[in-house]
Design an enzyme around this catalytic site. Structure first.
Site, short mmCIF file in Angstrom:
data_model
loop_
_atom_site.label_atom_id
_atom_site.label_comp_id
_atom_site.label_asym_id
_atom_site.label_seq_id
_atom_site.Cartn_x
_atom_site.Cartn_y
_atom_site.Cartn_z
N ASP A 174 -70.64 -20.78 17.02
CA ASP A 174 -69.67 -19.67 17.01
C ASP A 174 -68.62 -19.86 15.93
OD1 ASP A 174 -70.36 -17.89 19.26
OD2 ASP A 174 -70.02 -19.67 20.49
N ASP A 197 -74.74 -13.12 25.46
CA ASP A 197 -73.79 -14.19 25.15
C ASP A 197 -72.46 -13.93 25.86
OD1 ASP A 197 -72.18 -16.10 23.96
OD2 ASP A 197 -72.25 -15.24 21.95
C1 DX5 Z 1 -67.62 -16.08 22.90
C2 DX5 Z 1 -68.73 -16.80 22.21
C3 DX5 Z 1 -69.71 -17.40 23.12
C4 DX5 Z 1 -69.13 -18.46 24.04
C5 DX5 Z 1 -70.02 -18.53 25.26
O1 DX5 Z 1 -66.92 -15.33 21.98
O2 DX5 Z 1 -69.44 -15.92 21.34
O3 DX5 Z 1 -70.85 -17.90 22.44
O4 DX5 Z 1 -69.09 -19.73 23.48
O5 DX5 Z 1 -69.47 -19.46 26.13
P1 DX5 Z 1 -69.53 -19.22 27.70
O6 DX5 Z 1 -70.95 -19.31 28.10
O7 DX5 Z 1 -68.68 -20.30 28.25
O8 DX5 Z 1 -68.95 -17.85 27.95
ZN ZN Z 2 -71.39 -16.58 20.51
#
Ligand code: DX5
Ligand code: ZN
Length: 227
Positions: free
Chosen positions: A36, A177
Site C-alpha cells: 500500500d 480490500d
Molecule cells: C487501506 C489499504 C488496505 C489495508 C487493509 O487503505 O488499502 O490494503 O491495509 O488492511 P485491513 O485488512 O486491516 O483493513
Molecule cells: Zn490496499
C-alpha cells in the site's frame, strides 16, 4: 473460475522486520503480497515508496506483488514502481486526469493493470476502460488505514462489478480490500471474489500459520462445495 489468491497487506506488518514478515506469510501459504503506497495527499497517511519495494525484491522475495497506489498525481510513480519490482499496479481513477493514458502506462511498463474503486464511487466508468483491465479491486473501506470496519454495501458492489465483467467477456480478477475478517470470506467467494487482500486480520494474529491455514481451508471447502 480464476484461482483464489490470498494477498496479505503489509501495511499491518512490523516494518522493523518487514522482509521476515513477508517471508513468513508466504511460507504459511499466502500467494502474493499487497503493498500500500500512501502519500498524505490522496489519503491522509504516509507509507512507503519504490526504494522499499526494491529492497523487498533484493531480499529474494519473488512472489507477485500488487502495488496499490493511493497517491496523486500518480503517473510519474508508475515507471518507478515497475522498475522496482511491481507485478501488478493498481490505481484509483480519481488520482489521474486521464485514466486511459494512466492504464496504458502501467501496461507499457510491463505490469498487470488494476483499478481500485472506493466505496462511494460509482462503477459506471468501468464501461469505458474495462478492456484494459486485469484486476478490479473493490475497496471495502475508505482508503488510508488498516483495521477499519468492512462496509457491507461492498457485497452489492461486487455483484454489480461481476455483471460488468461477465458482459465484457474478459478474464478479470475481482479483489476486495479493507476490513476483511473470517466472516466475510465465504460470502465474497460466493459472489466471485478471487483475490483477498487482508491486513490486520493476519498480522495482528499471534500465529500467522493458523490464521492463514484457517483462511485457505475455507477457500478449499468452498471449492469442494462448488465442484
Ligand atoms: C487501506 C489499504 C488496505 C489495508 C487493509 O487503505 O488499502 O490494503 O491495509 O488492511 P485491513 O485488512 O486491516 O483493513
Ligand atoms: Zn490496499
Amino acid at each position: 473460475m480464476n484461482k483464489v489468491l490470498l494477498s496479505p497487506s503489509i501495511l499491518s506488518a512490523n516494518f522493523c522486520i518487514l522482509g521476515k514478515e513477508i517471508k513468513n506469510v508466504l511460507k504459511f501459504g499466502a500467494d502474493m503480497i499487497h503493498f500500500d503506497v500512501m502519500d498524505n495527499h490522496y489519503v491522509p497517511n504516509l507509507t512507503f515508496g519504490p526504494m522499499v519495494l526494491k529492497s523487498i525484491r533484493d531480499y529474494n522475495i519473488s512472489s507477485p506483488i500488487d502495488v496499490h497506489i493511493m497517491a496523486k498525481p500518480v503517473d510519474s510513480l508508475i515507471p518507478l514502481f515497475a522498475k522496482s519490482g511491481a507485478s501488478i499496479i493498481t490505481i484509483h481513477p480519481e488520482s489521474t486526469y486521464h485514466l486511459n493514458r494512466t492504464l496504458d502506462l502501467i501496461k507499457e511498463n510491463g505490469c498487470k493493470v488494476g483499478v481500485a474503486i472506493n466505496p462511494a464511487i460509482s462503477i459506471d466508468f468501468l464501461d469505458d476502460i474495462i478492456d484494459k483491465l486485469d484486476i478490479i479491486l473493490i475497496m471495502s473501506v475508505d482508503p488510508g488505514f488498516s483495521n477499519q470496519k468492512f462496509i457491507s454495501n461492498t457485497y452489492k458492489k461486487v455483484q454489480a462489478v461481476k455483471k460488468k465483467i461477465l458482459r465484457s467477456n474478459r478474464n478479470i480478477s475481482i479483489s476486495v480490500d479493507g476490513g476483511i475478517k473470517f466472516c466475510h470470506i465465504y460470502p465474497l467467494l460466493k459472489l466471485g471474489v478471487n483475490i483477498f487482500v487482508i491486513g490486520s486480520y493476519i498480522f495482528r494474529n499471534s500465529s500467522y500459520k493458523s490464521v492463514i491455514h484457517k483462511i485457505k481451508n475455507s477457500i478449499i471447502d468452498f471449492k469442494n462445495l462448488v465442484v
